[in-house]
Design a protein around this motif. Structure first.
Motif, mmCIF file in Angstrom:
data_model
loop_
_atom_site.group_PDB
_atom_site.id
_atom_site.type_symbol
_atom_site.label_atom_id
_atom_site.label_comp_id
_atom_site.label_asym_id
_atom_site.label_seq_id
_atom_site.Cartn_x
_atom_site.Cartn_y
_atom_site.Cartn_z
ATOM 1 N N PHE A 1 -22.199 29.737 0.244
ATOM 2 C CA PHE A 1 -23.027 29.328 1.378
ATOM 3 C C PHE A 1 -22.284 29.432 2.706
ATOM 4 O O PHE A 1 -22.799 28.986 3.721
ATOM 5 N N ARG A 2 -21.070 29.962 2.686
ATOM 6 C CA ARG A 2 -20.276 30.221 3.898
ATOM 7 C C ARG A 2 -20.053 28.946 4.714
ATOM 8 O O ARG A 2 -20.014 28.948 5.940
ATOM 9 N N LEU A 3 -19.903 27.830 4.021
ATOM 10 C CA LEU A 3 -19.796 26.533 4.693
ATOM 11 C C LEU A 3 -18.551 26.422 5.552
ATOM 12 O O LEU A 3 -18.552 25.731 6.573
ATOM 13 N N VAL B 1 -26.060 28.555 8.642
ATOM 14 C CA VAL B 1 -25.147 27.622 7.984
ATOM 15 C C VAL B 1 -25.291 26.233 8.594
ATOM 16 O O VAL B 1 -25.333 25.221 7.875
ATOM 17 N N GLN B 2 -25.360 26.173 9.928
ATOM 18 C CA GLN B 2 -25.504 24.876 10.593
ATOM 19 C C GLN B 2 -26.807 24.193 10.189
ATOM 20 O O GLN B 2 -26.836 22.990 9.935
ATOM 21 N N ASP B 3 -27.888 24.957 10.136
ATOM 22 C CA ASP B 3 -29.181 24.389 9.733
ATOM 23 C C ASP B 3 -29.124 23.881 8.290
ATOM 24 O O ASP B 3 -29.686 22.827 7.968
ATOM 25 N N LEU B 4 -28.449 24.632 7.410
ATOM 26 C CA LEU B 4 -28.323 24.205 6.018
ATOM 27 C C LEU B 4 -27.560 22.885 5.928
ATOM 28 O O LEU B 4 -27.960 21.980 5.169
ATOM 29 N N ARG C 1 -18.005 24.454 16.076
ATOM 30 C CA ARG C 1 -19.249 24.699 15.336
ATOM 31 C C ARG C 1 -19.709 23.453 14.583
ATOM 32 O O ARG C 1 -20.903 23.178 14.503
ATOM 33 N N LEU C 2 -18.751 22.700 14.051
ATOM 34 C CA LEU C 2 -19.115 21.470 13.354
ATOM 35 C C LEU C 2 -19.695 20.460 14.331
ATOM 36 O O LEU C 2 -20.687 19.793 14.037
ATOM 37 N N GLN C 3 -19.089 20.365 15.507
ATOM 38 C CA GLN C 3 -19.625 19.458 16.511
ATOM 39 C C GLN C 3 -21.046 19.853 16.884
ATOM 40 O O GLN C 3 -21.942 19.014 16.986
ATOM 41 N N SER C 4 -21.268 21.152 17.058
ATOM 42 C CA SER C 4 -22.598 21.630 17.414
ATOM 43 C C SER C 4 -23.619 21.274 16.340
ATOM 44 O O SER C 4 -24.757 20.886 16.648
ATOM 45 N N ALA C 5 -23.217 21.374 15.074
ATOM 46 C CA ALA C 5 -24.137 21.041 13.984
ATOM 47 C C ALA C 5 -24.418 19.545 13.953
ATOM 48 O O ALA C 5 -25.577 19.120 13.828
ATOM 49 N N LEU C 6 -23.371 18.734 14.088
ATOM 50 C CA LEU C 6 -23.552 17.288 14.009
ATOM 51 C C LEU C 6 -24.314 16.736 15.214
ATOM 52 O O LEU C 6 -24.936 15.668 15.117
ATOM 53 N N GLU C 7 -24.267 17.436 16.331
ATOM 54 C CA GLU C 7 -25.055 17.017 17.501
ATOM 55 C C GLU C 7 -26.549 17.028 17.178
ATOM 56 O O GLU C 7 -27.328 16.262 17.741
ATOM 57 N N LYS C 8 -26.944 17.901 16.236
ATOM 58 C CA LYS C 8 -28.364 18.003 15.860
ATOM 59 C C LYS C 8 -28.760 16.952 14.826
ATOM 60 O O LYS C 8 -29.945 16.807 14.516
ATOM 61 N N PHE C 9 -27.795 16.259 14.289
ATOM 62 C CA PHE C 9 -28.049 15.297 13.218
ATOM 63 C C PHE C 9 -28.678 14.041 13.797
ATOM 64 O O PHE C 9 -28.135 13.428 14.714
ATOM 65 N N ASP C 10 -29.816 13.646 13.275
ATOM 66 C CA ASP C 10 -30.555 12.486 13.779
ATOM 67 C C ASP C 10 -30.091 11.220 13.062
ATOM 68 O O ASP C 10 -30.284 11.075 11.853
ATOM 69 N N LEU C 11 -29.493 10.291 13.803
ATOM 70 C CA LEU C 11 -28.992 9.051 13.222
ATOM 71 C C LEU C 11 -30.017 7.925 13.246
ATOM 72 O O LEU C 11 -29.748 6.850 12.719
ATOM 73 N N ASP C 12 -31.175 8.158 13.838
ATOM 74 C CA ASP C 12 -32.184 7.102 13.917
ATOM 75 C C ASP C 12 -32.596 6.649 12.520
ATOM 76 O O ASP C 12 -32.981 7.463 11.672
ATOM 77 N N GLY C 13 -32.511 5.354 12.299
ATOM 78 C CA GLY C 13 -32.905 4.801 11.014
ATOM 79 C C GLY C 13 -31.875 4.984 9.913
ATOM 80 O O GLY C 13 -32.118 4.566 8.771
ATOM 81 N N ARG C 14 -30.759 5.589 10.238
ATOM 82 C CA ARG C 14 -29.727 5.817 9.222
ATOM 83 C C ARG C 14 -28.674 4.724 9.276
ATOM 84 O O ARG C 14 -28.402 4.140 10.328
#
Length: 599
Positions: free
Chosen positions: A409-411, A60-63, A420-433
């Motif tokens: 999708f069990r979001l 779910v986090q990867d999705l 869990r949301l924090q863990s997912a957003l930690e993987k989010f790449d903000l470079d160039g965004r």
């Protein structure tokens, strides 16, 4: 004798035996003992089952991250907060449809919080960016698109074999090739927001032309629109259909008032398209520009005609925004036979809600419409407007989509859990965004830039938890945007929102049939009843590029790390009076920040 023949023709039309049937009817799910709303929900379920659901929390986090990775399509909604990239709505990316979608969300969230959801919004009318991209995403080729190299645009065929490891679900505003095309249907963006759509409906419904009895209307089939020659033959389907329809007005002006306002018609002799070739009669009719070109008629006056024709869109032959309001004008809706579908099409049926025809069957189909069938079609057209396309109907359907996305999708396992949301957003790449956060409340909508990940993490904490200081007023105070330590996400309870129906409550999400008077005036628009103009609510941001228009102002707070803006160590600067349209342009955004900073 003549009456008997008309009755027989009517029966043949209803049975689909008079010429070709309406193409979407061929692929619709079984409808026996299913209400209109149940048919729409059934199709929504079928479209979801195309995609494999995640099997674990990590899945779910990867999705979630993969959905947000596309800056032009990714949307994150948390309570009354929306997070998108500037590419989702800026004009240099031709994303005016993205801005219209944000306006739709803005109106919903100003009335109440949403369940947390993440998705990709595909704004292209076809339901995909390109045909090869559709295949590259892992989708099966729709049967009406064909398969193999001939099915896709040649310029990027070599990429189509590079399929993604996992199919990404996308919300689409239409499906050009029919129900078997990938995508989850949502209302097209030209319904705009609830408040704007309501204003349009009231204006049309109160028109004297709309309120005319069917027998008092001009008996012809009416259409006005543009024909614009497309460079690629495969995208000429809509213009070809429009040109064929316009030619009918030359050969039979007593039945058809179908004319173009822009008449850029392909010369199929000099620029041949093998699949779109006019016959000699049509080609001759199209050369008579005086007879095929018409004058502009405002939408409020469409109701003077007995039949309203919906033709495929000019860009590629998918949906046309023109249909949105045709159900309300007190006429019979006539659909040109084409395979494209929209979110409410599962409820439609030829001979029940509309008539359908093409160039060859048009005259016979119209002859088959008896006064009894005509009255039935007019009544059911109004029912479509009242039960499927009213402002609250569109809002309820959107909530249904959100509920089903979350369930399938069990979001909620991640989006409703702070850690869990924090863990997912930690993987989010903000470079160039260039992320923009929109915050809605009863008092309006405001916007901020998000330039650091800790701001995004804090916004998630604010949205999910009541224990973090926040206010429903917009914008959020400076203190609410200070970075939080990671431990702040631990032990926090889920923030519960009033507007959070479960997917199992599907029947309650969609409105039951309700009778309305002939002149439809929604009960919560009292000022319309008094004949006064309604002033847009404070957060009502416009898609127009002028920030001077009333109702376009929103508050923008930003520390956007763009060239030319000094970093003075603060996270946010308040730039009151800056419109969202100014955020539409990087240069004007920097200028706005410079004014605030005194640069």
């Amino acid at each position: 004798m003549l009456g008997a023949r008309r009755a027989l023709a009517c029966a043949l039309l209803a049975a689909g035996a008079l010429g070709a049937t309406w193409t979407p009817d061929e692929d619709a799910l079984p409808r026996a003992n299913r209400t209109w709303l149940e048919r729409v929900a059934d199709e929504l379920d079928r479209s979801l089952k195309v995609y494999p659901p995640p099997r674990s929390i990590n899945g779910v986090q990867d999705l979630i991250i993969r959905l947000l990775d596309d800056p032009a399509r990714g949307v994150l909604v948390m309570g009354r907060h929306i997070v998108v990239d500037r590419q989702f709505f800026v004009k240099e990316y031709h994303q005016h449809k993205g801005l219209l979608h944000l306006d739709f969300l803005r109106a919903l969230l100003e009335r109440g919080a949403s369940e947390n959801v993440v998705y990709q919004f595909e704004w292209n009318a076809d339901g995909f960016k390109s045909q090869d991209q559709l295949i590259r995403d892992g989708c099966a080729a729709p049967k009406r698109m064909g398969s193999g190299k001939a099915a896709v645009k040649q310029k990027s065929w070599h990429q189509s074999v590079q399929e993604r490891p996992h199919m990404l679900p996308r919300l689409v505003i239409a499906k050009r090739y029919g129900y078997d095309q990938c995508g989850i249907l949502v209302p097209n963006c030209y319904f705009e927001s609830q408040d704007k759509w309501e204003e349009k409906l009231v204006t049309i419904a109160r028109s004297s032309e709309t309120q005319k009895a069917a027998e008092d209307k001009d008996p012809r089939v009416f259409w006005r629109g543009a024909i614009r020659n497309e460079a690629v033959c495969k995208d000429e389907g809509g213009n070809f259909a429009r040109a064929e329809a316009v030619a009918l007005s030359v050969s039979n002006s007593k039945l058809f008032d179908v004319k173009c306002l822009e008449c850029d018609i392909r010369d199929d002799v000099k620029e041949p398209c093998s699949e779109f070739t006019f016959d000699a009669k049509t080609r001759k009719a199209l050369k008579n520009e005086k007879k095929i070109k018409g004058k502009y008629i405002p939408k409020e006056d469409f109701g003077r005609y007995r039949y309203q024709l919906n033709l495929p869109g000019s860009v590629s032959g998918s949906y046309s925004r023109n249909l949105n309001h045709l159900w309300l004008v007190g006429s019979v809706v006539a659909m040109w036979n084409a395979p494209f579908v929209e979110h409410y099409y599962p409820a439609l049926k030829e001979g029940e809600t509309h008539v359908a025809f093409d160039r060859e069957t048009a005259a016979a189909a119209l002859a088959a419409v008896t006064p009894e069938l005509r009255d039935k079609l007019v009544q059911n057209a109004r029912k479509v407007a009242d039960e499927l396309l009213c402002p609250d109907c569109l809002a309820n359907y959107w909530r249904l989509v959100v509920a089903k996305l979350r369930e399938y999708f069990r979001l909620g396992l991640v989006l409703d859990d702070p850690a869990r949301l924090q863990s997912a957003l930690e993987k989010f790449d903000l470079d160039g965004r260039q992320l923009v956060a929109l915050h809605s409340s009863l008092r309006g909508t405001s916007a901020h830039f998000i330039t650091e990940k800790r701001q995004l993490l804090h916004l998630a904490a604010v949205a999910l938890n009541e224990t973090v200081p926040s206010s429903d007023a917009a914008p959020l105070p400076n203190g609410a945007w200070n970075p939080l330590p990671k431990r702040a996400f631990q032990g926090l309870t889920r923030r519960r929102h009033a507007a959070g129906p479960a997917a199992r409550d599907v029947p309650s999400l969609l409105p039951e049939h309700h009778e309305r008077p002939p002149a439809y005036v929604p009960r919560h628009t009292r000022s319309f009843r008094r004949g006064r103009t309604v002033t847009p609510r404070p957060g009502h941001f416009s898609t127009k590029q002028s920030s001077k228009r009333a109702g376009t102002q929103v508050v923008a707070s930003a520390k956007h790390r763009a060239e030319g803006v000094d970093d003075d160590g603060q996270y946010w600067h308040h730039a009151a009076g800056v419109s969202l349209d100014e955020l539409d342009n990087a240069r004007s955004a920097r200028a706005a920040l410079s004014r605030v900073n005194g640069v």
